[in-house]
Design a protein around this motif. Structure first.
Motif, PDB file in Angstrom:
ATOM      1  N   TYR A 129      78.504 117.919   5.361  1.00  0.00           N
ATOM      2  CA  TYR A 129      79.069 116.682   4.953  1.00  0.00           C
ATOM      3  C   TYR A 129      79.319 115.852   6.268  1.00  0.00           C
ATOM      4  O   TYR A 129      79.212 114.977   6.023  1.00  0.00           O
ATOM      5  N   ARG A 130      80.191 116.589   7.026  1.00  0.00           N
ATOM      6  CA  ARG A 130      80.351 115.459   8.376  1.00  0.00           C
ATOM      7  C   ARG A 130      78.817 115.367   9.143  1.00  0.00           C
ATOM      8  O   ARG A 130      78.834 114.007   9.475  1.00  0.00           O
ATOM      9  N   ASN A 131      77.744 115.935   8.699  1.00  0.00           N
ATOM     10  CA  ASN A 131      76.722 115.836   9.743  1.00  0.00           C
ATOM     11  C   ASN A 131      76.127 115.232   8.414  1.00  0.00           C
ATOM     12  O   ASN A 131      75.019 114.036   9.425  1.00  0.00           O
ATOM     13  N   LEU A 132      76.033 114.575   7.245  1.00  0.00           N
ATOM     14  CA  LEU A 132      75.876 113.382   6.537  1.00  0.00           C
ATOM     15  C   LEU A 132      76.402 111.980   7.155  1.00  0.00           C
ATOM     16  O   LEU A 132      76.723 110.944   6.016  1.00  0.00           O
ATOM     17  N   GLY A 133      77.901 112.034   7.464  1.00  0.00           N
ATOM     18  CA  GLY A 133      78.612 111.283   7.831  1.00  0.00           C
ATOM     19  C   GLY A 133      79.943 111.316   7.363  1.00  0.00           C
ATOM     20  O   GLY A 133      80.461 110.295   7.131  1.00  0.00           O
ATOM     21  N   PHE A 134      80.360 111.805   6.367  1.00  0.00           N
ATOM     22  CA  PHE A 134      81.398 111.686   6.210  1.00  0.00           C
ATOM     23  C   PHE A 134      82.399 112.297   6.392  1.00  0.00           C
ATOM     24  O   PHE A 134      82.446 112.522   7.117  1.00  0.00           O
ATOM     25  N   ASP A 135      83.615 112.295   6.836  1.00  0.00           N
ATOM     26  CA  ASP A 135      85.161 112.484   7.323  1.00  0.00           C
ATOM     27  C   ASP A 135      85.357 113.526   6.333  1.00  0.00           C
ATOM     28  O   ASP A 135      86.442 112.289   5.045  1.00  0.00           O
ATOM     29  N   VAL A 136      86.727 113.753   6.857  1.00  0.00           N
ATOM     30  CA  VAL A 136      87.483 114.809   6.105  1.00  0.00           C
ATOM     31  C   VAL A 136      88.958 113.834   5.959  1.00  0.00           C
ATOM     32  O   VAL A 136      89.273 112.608   6.808  1.00  0.00           O
ATOM     33  N   THR A 137      89.490 112.673   4.712  1.00  0.00           N
ATOM     34  CA  THR A 137      90.513 111.944   4.505  1.00  0.00           C
ATOM     35  C   THR A 137      91.962 112.973   4.004  1.00  0.00           C
ATOM     36  O   THR A 137      92.638 112.281   3.550  1.00  0.00           O
ATOM     37  N   GLY A 138      91.650 113.909   3.561  1.00  0.00           N
ATOM     38  CA  GLY A 138      92.627 114.431   2.436  1.00  0.00           C
ATOM     39  C   GLY A 138      92.564 116.005   2.323  1.00  0.00           C
ATOM     40  O   GLY A 138      91.946 116.379   2.559  1.00  0.00           O
ATOM     41  N   ARG A 139      93.706 116.652   2.841  1.00  0.00           N
ATOM     42  CA  ARG A 139      93.030 118.415   2.287  1.00  0.00           C
ATOM     43  C   ARG A 139      94.634 118.080   1.240  1.00  0.00           C
ATOM     44  O   ARG A 139      96.321 117.900   1.653  1.00  0.00           O
ATOM     45  N   TRP A 140      94.406 119.205   0.150  1.00  0.00           N
ATOM     46  CA  TRP A 140      95.627 119.549  -0.641  1.00  0.00           C
ATOM     47  C   TRP A 140      94.846 120.708  -1.606  1.00  0.00           C
ATOM     48  O   TRP A 140      93.778 121.755  -1.888  1.00  0.00           O
ATOM     49  N   HIS A 141      96.161 120.833  -2.467  1.00  0.00           N
ATOM     50  CA  HIS A 141      95.650 122.223  -3.727  1.00  0.00           C
ATOM     51  C   HIS A 141      95.938 121.697  -5.018  1.00  0.00           C
ATOM     52  O   HIS A 141      96.601 121.197  -4.972  1.00  0.00           O
ATOM     53  N   VAL A 142      95.005 122.207  -5.929  1.00  0.00           N
ATOM     54  CA  VAL A 142      96.159 122.315  -6.541  1.00  0.00           C
ATOM     55  C   VAL A 142      96.864 123.692  -6.965  1.00  0.00           C
ATOM     56  O   VAL A 142      96.825 124.336  -6.612  1.00  0.00           O
ATOM     57  N   PRO A 143      97.634 122.579  -8.374  1.00  0.00           N
ATOM     58  CA  PRO A 143      98.383 122.873  -8.345  1.00  0.00           C
ATOM     59  C   PRO A 143      98.810 124.741  -8.775  1.00  0.00           C
ATOM     60  O   PRO A 143      97.794 124.698  -9.356  1.00  0.00           O
ATOM     61  N   ASP A 144      99.990 125.311  -8.998  1.00  0.00           N
ATOM     62  CA  ASP A 144     100.650 126.785 -10.227  1.00  0.00           C
ATOM     63  C   ASP A 144      99.047 127.925  -9.192  1.00  0.00           C
ATOM     64  O   ASP A 144      98.689 128.504  -9.582  1.00  0.00           O
ATOM     65  N   GLY A 145      98.693 127.892  -7.590  1.00  0.00           N
ATOM     66  CA  GLY A 145      98.428 129.227  -7.650  1.00  0.00           C
ATOM     67  C   GLY A 145      96.339 128.573  -7.255  1.00  0.00           C
ATOM     68  O   GLY A 145      95.846 129.318  -7.644  1.00  0.00           O
ATOM     69  N   GLY A 146      95.900 126.992  -7.422  1.00  0.00           N
ATOM     70  CA  GLY A 146      94.380 126.762  -7.663  1.00  0.00           C
ATOM     71  C   GLY A 146      93.728 126.182  -6.688  1.00  0.00           C
ATOM     72  O   GLY A 146      94.425 127.013  -5.144  1.00  0.00           O
ATOM     73  N   PRO A 147      93.094 126.645  -6.058  1.00  0.00           N
ATOM     74  CA  PRO A 147      92.379 126.451  -4.874  1.00  0.00           C
ATOM     75  C   PRO A 147      92.347 124.916  -3.837  1.00  0.00           C
ATOM     76  O   PRO A 147      92.720 124.088  -4.283  1.00  0.00           O
TER      77      PRO A 147
END
Length: 202
Positions: A175-193
């Motif tokens: 996605y970076r190669n398609l012009g997207f930038d990472v704007t956040g990093r997070w987890h699904v609660p209670d052991g999620g991905p």
């Protein structure tokens, strides 16, 4: 020009029609079979294999009037887009509620709720296009089909803001190669991905 760019430029992407539905569902089910989010909701392989086609059938149908559905001519790669103004809570995440109808005896419901609520909590407040689903069947990967399907949507959208989230770290460079930038990093609660929010334009 790289070889990948040459292949990508030659790929024909078009709006999906009713005759594409079955192939798109098959391709997306195969593409997401190992995705961390799908493995979280459907932990067992046989369970995931059984439910993914039903899930992607609902996602495909729910996006019919919400934006765009694009597909490669062989049906191996597809992208589902939701337009600004059609990404409020009801339209954006109604498919997570419909997804719960897959389980009549509670199978996976709590995980699906947690996943849906986490996605909703991290969606941008301002109006934006939403790259809802993007996938390419494993047997067709490496040919530029997936990138072409995303680019075709971006070309139609122009300079407008586009948002997506991914639970697959291997997708970040794509996605970076398609012009997207990472704007956040997070987890699904209670052991999620773990998820990454990414945005382009706007």
């Amino acid at each position: 020009m790289t070889h990948a760019a040459t292949v990508d430029a030659a790929v024909a992407i078009r709006p999906a029609v009713s005759a594409d539905r079955r192939r798109i569902i098959t391709s997306l089910s195969a593409a997401f079979a190992g995705d961390p989010a799908m493995r979280y909701v459907f932990p067992r392989d046989r369970q995931r294999q059984r439910h993914l086609p039903r899930l992607f059938a609902m996602l495909y149908d729910s996006d019919a009037d919400c934006g765009r559905r694009l597909v490669s001519c062989d049906g191996a790669a597809a992208t589902l887009w939701r337009a600004p103004g059609l990404t409020d809570n009801a339209a954006r995440f109604g498919w997570w509620q419909r997804m719960l109808s897959l389980w009549r005896f509670g199978e996976g419901m709590s995980r699906a709720y947690r996943l849906g609520h986490a996605i909703e909590a991290h969606f941008p407040a301002r109006p934006t296009w939403y790259l809802h689903i993007a996938g390419c069947a494993p047997w067709a990967q490496g040919k530029g089909l997936g990138a072409a399907a995303v680019r075709a949507g971006l070309q139609r959208i122009g300079d407008a803001s586009v948002y997506l989230e991914t639970a697959n770290a291997n997708n970040l460079g794509f996605y970076r190669n398609l012009g997207f930038d990472v704007t956040g990093r997070w987890h699904v609660p209670d052991g999620g991905p773990e998820f990454w929010s990414m945005q382009r334009g706007g």
